[in-house]
Structures are given as C-alpha cells and as structure tokens.
Design an enzyme around this catalytic site. Sequence first.
Site, PDB file in Angstrom:
ATOM      1  N   GLU A   1       9.015   4.756  -3.894  1.00  0.00           N
ATOM      2  CA  GLU A   1       8.315   3.715  -4.649  1.00  0.00           C
ATOM      3  C   GLU A   1       8.744   3.675  -6.117  1.00  0.00           C
ATOM      4  OE1 GLU A   1       7.074   1.481  -3.173  1.00  0.00           O
ATOM      5  OE2 GLU A   1       6.507   2.303  -1.234  1.00  0.00           O
TER       6      GLU A   1
ATOM      7  N   GLU B   1      11.393  -4.962  -2.331  1.00  0.00           N
ATOM      8  CA  GLU B   1      11.490  -4.717  -0.889  1.00  0.00           C
ATOM      9  C   GLU B   1      12.939  -4.561  -0.439  1.00  0.00           C
ATOM     10  OE1 GLU B   1       8.762  -3.916   0.444  1.00  0.00           O
ATOM     11  OE2 GLU B   1       7.611  -4.649  -1.268  1.00  0.00           O
TER      12      GLU B   1
ATOM     13  N   ALA C   1       1.260  -6.570  -1.147  1.00  0.00           N
ATOM     14  CA  ALA C   1       2.070  -7.727  -1.505  1.00  0.00           C
ATOM     15  C   ALA C   1       3.173  -7.902  -0.463  1.00  0.00           C
ATOM     16  CB  ALA C   1       2.654  -7.542  -2.897  1.00  0.00           C
TER      17      ALA C   1
ATOM     18  N   MET D   1       5.771  -5.421   2.658  1.00  0.00           N
ATOM     19  CA  MET D   1       6.119  -4.154   3.310  1.00  0.00           C
ATOM     20  C   MET D   1       7.556  -4.210   3.801  1.00  0.00           C
ATOM     21  SD  MET D   1       5.277  -1.164   4.277  1.00  0.00           S
ATOM     22  CE  MET D   1       6.504  -0.107   5.076  1.00  0.00           C
ATOM     23  N   GLU D   2       8.299  -3.158   3.437  1.00  0.00           N
ATOM     24  CA  GLU D   2       9.749  -3.164   3.610  1.00  0.00           C
ATOM     25  C   GLU D   2      10.237  -2.739   4.990  1.00  0.00           C
ATOM     26  OE1 GLU D   2       7.990  -1.021   1.730  1.00  0.00           O
ATOM     27  OE2 GLU D   2       8.702   1.023   1.989  1.00  0.00           O
TER      28      GLU D   2
END
Length: 1007
Positions: free
Chosen positions: A445, A423, A386, A388-389
Amino acid sequence: MSLDDKRGKGLSFTQMGIEDNNMRNGRGLSDQWADTVVVRPRTTDRNITVHKKLVLGFAISILTLIIVTAIAVLLSVSFEDCTVAESSLRAGNGSSTKPNQSQGGNPNHKDEDTQPWRHHRLPTSLRPRHYDLKLSVYMDNFTFSGEVNIEFECVNSTKFIVLHTDRLEVEKVVVYSDNKKPGVMRIHRQFHYPSNQVYVIALHREMKPQRTYKVNITFEAQIENELLGFFRSSYVLNGEKRYLAVTQFSPTHARKAFPCFDEPIYKATFRISLKHEATYLSLSNMPVENSITDDDGWVTNYFSRTPRMSTYYLAWTVCNFTYKEALTDSGVLIRLYARPNAISSGSGDYALQITKRLLQFYEDYFKVKYSLPKLDLLAVPKHPYAAMENWGLSVFVEQKILLDPEVSSFSYQMELTMVVVHEICHQWFGDLVTPVWWEDVWLKEGFAHFFEYVGTDFLFPKWNMEKQRFLTDVLHEVMLLDGLASSHPISQEVYEATDIDRVFDWIAYKKGAALIRMLANVMGQSVFQRGLNDYLMTHMYGNAARDDLWNKLSEAMQREGKDINIKEVMDRWTLQMGYPVVTISKNESLDNAVTVTQEHFVYDMDAKIRDPELFNRSFLWHIPLTVAVGNSTHISPEAIIWVSNKTETHKVGQMDEETWLLGNINQMGYFRVNYDLHNWRLLMEQLMNNHAVISIGNRAGLIDDVFNLARAGFLPQNVPLQMICYLPQEKEFLPWHASSRALYQLDKLLDRTEDYSLFSDYVLKQVAPKYHKLGWPTTSPDGSFMQSAYQAEELQREVIMLACSFGNKHCHRQAVSLISDWISSNKNRIPPNVRDIVYCTGVSLMDEDVWEFIWMKFHSSTAISEKKVLLEALTCSDNSFLLNRLLNLSLTSDLVPDQDVIDVIIGVGRNPHGRHLAWRYFRDKWDTLNARYGEALFMISKLISGVTEFLNTEAELSELKDFIQTSSGGGAVAAFARAVEMVEANVKWHRLYERQFYQWLRKSPNG
Ligand SMILES: [Zn+2]
C-alpha cells in the site's frame, strides 16, 4: 486497495439570512481526521501485560529449550527433511525466510499437533498447489453452489486438513490419497470451528511429507446483499432494476466464497469456471478459454489457469455490463466494463485511456512486463473501498472510475486518476510480489500510494504531484495522525482476523508512501529504480517481507559504492511509531555550526505520561536531515547530514546575525523541524519580503510545521497566525492549500467559542485581497481538461472556498445568485470546479425550496460525480428537520449507496447545526451501523472519527467515554481509543491556549 480518500470537500455553514449582519461562519472542509482510520491502542494495560508475558515467556523458554533439545535429539531424523520447507512457508518478522515468531495463538507444538484448528493461523503442515473451482451462480434467488478440488502437498505428517470457510454450507467432502497409493482416504470426523473461520477434516491415518493429496468439497452459499465475499448489488437501467454479483476477497473473505487456504503466503494456481444464465456475462482474473452453452440457456465459462497467486486477489463477476477496450503496444488487452448507459455515454473512456498509458509506464519504470494477457476494469455501483486491485480484474466503485467531462470537477478527475494509478501499480506491488503477511501491508500500500504521485506526474507532468501535492495530501495528513500517542508502528503485529482489517489504515498507506519517498530521495532516483527491479525480479509470483526489500535496496547502493545499511536506517522508521521533531539552532560557541536535537513529536505530552511503559524508552531515528542557510536573496545548497543521536553538532555554511536556517529542504523527510524564535522571525521576514527565495514545498512545509508545533505547545499561539500574514502575496496553490488545511483544523476547535469572529475576521483579512484579485471562474469548460491551468484553477477554488466558508459576503452573494439562476433557468451554468462550494453555500443560506431542488436533482442526475456532490450539499442545511430526514432516508432506504451513507452522517456532523444531531444519531443507530459496516473496519473507523472530531468540551468528552463504556466497540476499539485521545487534546487546547490565542488576535494590528 484504495481507501476512499476525500480531499478538500464537505463545506458546511452556519445558518443565517443573507442580509444578517452577524454573517455566517463557514466550516471546515478538508478534514484530515475524518478521513483517517484506525490506530492500534497502546494502553498501559496492554504493555504491562506484554511486559509480564515477556518475563514469563523467558522463564518458560529456558525450560522449554531444555525439554525441546532432548526431544529434538530423539526426533531429529524424522523432522530433518521438513524444516526448510516449513520455515520458508511461515510468515514474517521482516524476512520471508525466517521462521515466523508472530504466528498467532499458543506456540505449543503439542497443541498444534492435536488441535491445530485452535490457532489463529493455519497450521503449516499442508501447502496448496492448485485449485479447480467450479461455481454455478443463480441470480434469480441469489445463491451459488460450488465444487472445489484442491491439490496440496504435505510438508509435515498430519491427520488434519484445516481450511478456511465462512458462511459456507459444506455438503460433501472427499479426500484422495497421493498418487503412489491412489484411492479415497477415510475421514474420521469433520466439523466447522467458527471462531477461527475454519473447517476441519480429521482423517483416520496420517498424510506423509513430500506427497501430494487432493480434497474435493461441494458447498452452497448465499450471494449476500452486503459488501464482502461474493455479494450482490443493483442499478437501474431504463427504469428497470438490474442485479450483478461481484467479489471482494481482500483481506480475509475468499473463504466466504469457497473453502481455501486463505492466507497470502499460500500462493497456488487456480482454474475457475462459472455457470450462469446466458443473459449474463462473467469475468474472472484470466481470459475465457472455453465457453459452453447448454440447451437450457445456461452458459459455462472456463477461464485459463492463473499464475501462482494469493487467494485474496482472486475475483469474478456475473453481470449485464458492456465494455470498451484498448490494446497496449505490448499486446495487453484492456477492457473497461460498466453499466451499458455509462459505456455508451463515454464515461469510461478517460480511465481506459490512462490505464493503457499507465501499463506502459510501469513496464518501463520497473522493467518487468505486466504478467497477464488481459486487464479488465470493472465499475460497480457499490463497493467497500474506492477500488480493489484483483489481478487482471480490478474492481472500482463507479465514482472512482467513471468521469463525465462536462460536469466533473478537477478534484474529481484528480482523485479518480490517482485511484487508477494506484490500482495499476498493485499489479506489480501486490499481485505479482505479495507481502508475506499482513504486518507489512504497507509494503504494497505504501508503494501504490507513493506511485499515485509518480504515475500521475507521468500522465500530467504539470500537475507536479510528487513535489507538491504529496506534501499536503500525504505528508501533512499522516503526520497529524502519527503524532498521537495512540499511533502504532507501520509494521504491526497481526494475530487475529480482526487485527487484519486494522492494518489498512492511513499509517500503512500514507506513512508508507512518505518513508518510501524519503528513501528514494536519499538513494537517488536511478539507484532506487534498479533496486526495485531487482526486488520484483527476485520475488515475482512469490511473497516478500520488508527485509527482502531492504536487502535489495542495500545491494543496489553497494553497487554504486555507497555503503548504507538500509535495514538499520529503516527499522527505526518502521518498527517505532511516530516521528521526530528536529530542532536546529545556531551553535553559540562554534562558528558556522548548528546544534541539532531530535525528540518524539506528540501533540499531547500528557498522553506520554499516561503511558510511561511505552514512552520511557527513548525514541531515536536515523534522520537524513538537509539544512540550508539563507539571507534575504540567497539560499545555500544543502547536503544530507545524518542525525542519529539525541543531540549533535554539525558544520554548515557561512552564518551571521541575519542569516536564517531552514531544515528538511523540499520536505523530503518524514519529520517536523523547529527553530528558536529568532530564526522563526527571520523566516517570517523572508516570506514577507521575498518568499520566492524559499521553495514552494518548503513554504507549505513551514506553514504546516508552525501550526502543528503551536498546537502541540512547542511554540506560542501567535507565531502561526503571524506567519500567514504573507499569504496575500502568495501566488502558488500549495502554500495556500497547506494554510487552509491548518485553518480548518483550528476552525473545528474554535467554531463554538464566544470570540469566534475575531478568528474568522482575521482569516478573511488574509484571504480577501486574493479573493478579489482572482474572482470566480466565468466560462464553463468545453469538456477538455486544461492541464496548464490546473494550479491557477485550484488556487482560485481554494480561495473561494476559504472566502465562502469564513463568511465573505461577496462570496455568499455570488453563490446564491448562481443557484438562483440555475433554478429559474433550469440550466446549470455553475462551473464544475466550484459546484460543491456553490451548492453547499446555497443550501445553507437559502430556504427549504433549494434543499428540495437539490434533493430532486440528486434523484434525476445520472452523472456519478454530480450525484455525489449534490448528496453532500444536502448535509449543509441549517434545518434540523431536513437533516434528520436525510439521515433516516440514507440509512433505511436504498436511495443512497451503502458507502455514501457514512459520508452523509459525517457531512451532517461537520455542519455546526447538525453536529449534535449526527453525534446523537450515531449513538442511537450504533448497533445498526456496526452490524452493517463493522466488518469493513475502515468505514466504521472513518465514521467514528467523523462524528467525534468536533467534540471539544468536557461534557462531550464524558458523553464519548460513557458511550464507549456502554456499547460494544467490536473491531472498532482502536478507533474509539483514538477518538478519546483527540477529544482530550481538543479539551486541553482550550484550557491551555485559547486565551493566549484570542489575546493576540485582539491586539493584532492585522486582526
Ligand atoms: Zn492499494
């Protein structure tokens, strides 16, 4: 990193004409299993092997100890100055300072010295400090060339430089000696060792400890058309195809873009430059410091030096996007980059505005400033996750960041909001403080997932996310998965690259979040917050392991005069898999006392018997249990009782024959609660007579517990069915949501049984009064989101979905008339919140022209959210020719984005008319699917659950087992193992409970 978390979507219907008396059976939406991912298998084999290894290991270790002691005495002088540095570099086992015992491969030191590339982990002799990385990007032929200059420190003497590379063509390598003796070092030999994705440079002479060296490597590679490393994707603008290139390095793909020490512990600073045609722009983690344009129309952007960071958080892109920007009060520049038409239509405005508020929220909550001068959000058409940080340059798939208010449903907005909240949280938990090693990926996470709810509550207090939605979407969801014997502890050993992908599963995300929420509640909000602040301040720009967190939280408690050893409590929850079911009953011999017992909750008790090695030891947890006693009008205040033994007796408030007991108040704890049948009856009476005495969270919790306890055989099958008889009086969304989730689970088991209509009629009977009372949304929203009405709108949607899925005729007629109106007027007046239900119902009930109409709209729609809903509706058809066409087009053309192909196959499988088609298609195309998605293990695992979870006959079970035997599972072995356990449990449920279930329905006065 956000995994794709689909909530409550994917209707499908059995075929039947609208006037058919048999009327259609609706099929399952929110499918918990489908969205879950890999669980590590705990097979007997594996555990016996482990056991043998332990015995052997013990014998060897004694022998080794004697030898090593002798050698150590001889060598102690030369090793002395290196030990501290080495141990602080090594990963895990709970602490960032303990030497790593989970280092992969053979722990034979001699081997590490002579052939260090054979280990799964990099040797610890070298430590990078700084990278200068220059890349030239050729978008015309999708290649890039690069030059990296790595400055590193030698920790232990060695002749070998071992670096990660994958798919890179290394052209030239030069090693420079330390500044005391400047010059080029002679290279003895250099080679790829592909099985560990490393490049080895062997020197003629050794590098010495505490000196720094440099290695310069030039290389070339492709910008692949896939989803990992430095990859490309495309979109259409004004009828013209445009390309962009972007990175996805987590967890192990930075090595596909440049040679590096690609493990999270090797933090370093980076200075990146990107050269490309001036028609493109480029972005990276840091702002552009200097930009030079050549005469030939090429531009080179030089980005500022990053702080110390892990390789997997690096990012860059080369694209033709435009942006909108906002500035926070503390001076951070936020820009949202997307396709020019998305920016000009304002699709990015919502995410930009909430990001601005969120940065400030987190700065206040953690009391730690955001670390970089800017934050870019990039909306890409294709991405494996969905979002990516990446630090300062977070990448989102368009569907999780672009919002078109006039056509987006509430649930779309909610999902998108939560992905953004997630994020942004990672900029602290992940980017700034990074888990030492992948075994504790839940440390980032779990936090980011927990804060999705806390942060969204900050943005929209009335949504009540943390107190309510968390229960159904996180707690109930992960307890389904963690109740399998093939589950695994949240902190799991990780050796090889394929293991690393496995740790990104719902256990890490959702169990992590549930444990953090339980702990935060036990500690109290402000103490918890102070503990987190201390943890972040201590480990910023570095790495941390779980014990580092426990220490900081224990210290925060001690400062409050509360002496709880948090490590001791939490180790039980993180190192053991699964969770307990706590049974509370009145103590007959002691007044006002209860007996509390705990045991490991597993759906299929036979699974325990199949794996005695694992289950012979007793699973016990330190459980913070809250218990209240209540009667028809009143409930006592509760206190925490710590339960650590198998059976304990505790005093509670005044009790008599008519008082009931209620455990786990507001479902703050990660466990299930069971009672004796008398207490269950009293609770049900309470719900029927005055449900408001019991909190909303507990009402939802009782429903989830009762269905799952019955499913696992702890309770008779009629108890859950009796409990939902109170639903017509329930005005709140959450208990309805919990019920519908449980009912769709049952539906999956029952939808091909002879007596199915007994079940669907029973469900419709509970739903009908509420459905007729609430009706359908009438006016289309004006584009503004009405947050006060959220609970009411969601309830209305939930009830409509139940009514349409289980075959309410009025609901079907309503959907059909809305579709007909759209087709005849060519104006879509269907309220966004129910579009998915209406489209799917229409496609399933009406003729092929409607399918073609939706297919056409899917092509012409430019709104991202609408496109996705239209695509999913296409899977609802009962026409196998159309379903087949859809499956083939999805996989073989570029009409459907890669990440959506999986959802199409799962959607077809969810449709009872497509089930066999999807299952066969999956098996036929397995090699293609595995080649395309195998490396993005999360996606392939989701697909495996999605196409197998409906299987529930002996014949299907053998089909599944045959397929697994004859095909190569690759990294997805664990997902297949779990699929087998699930299908076995389904088959078993039919054998043991189906008769009992229908017997009660046949006799039930409510049926
Ligand atoms: Zn994440």
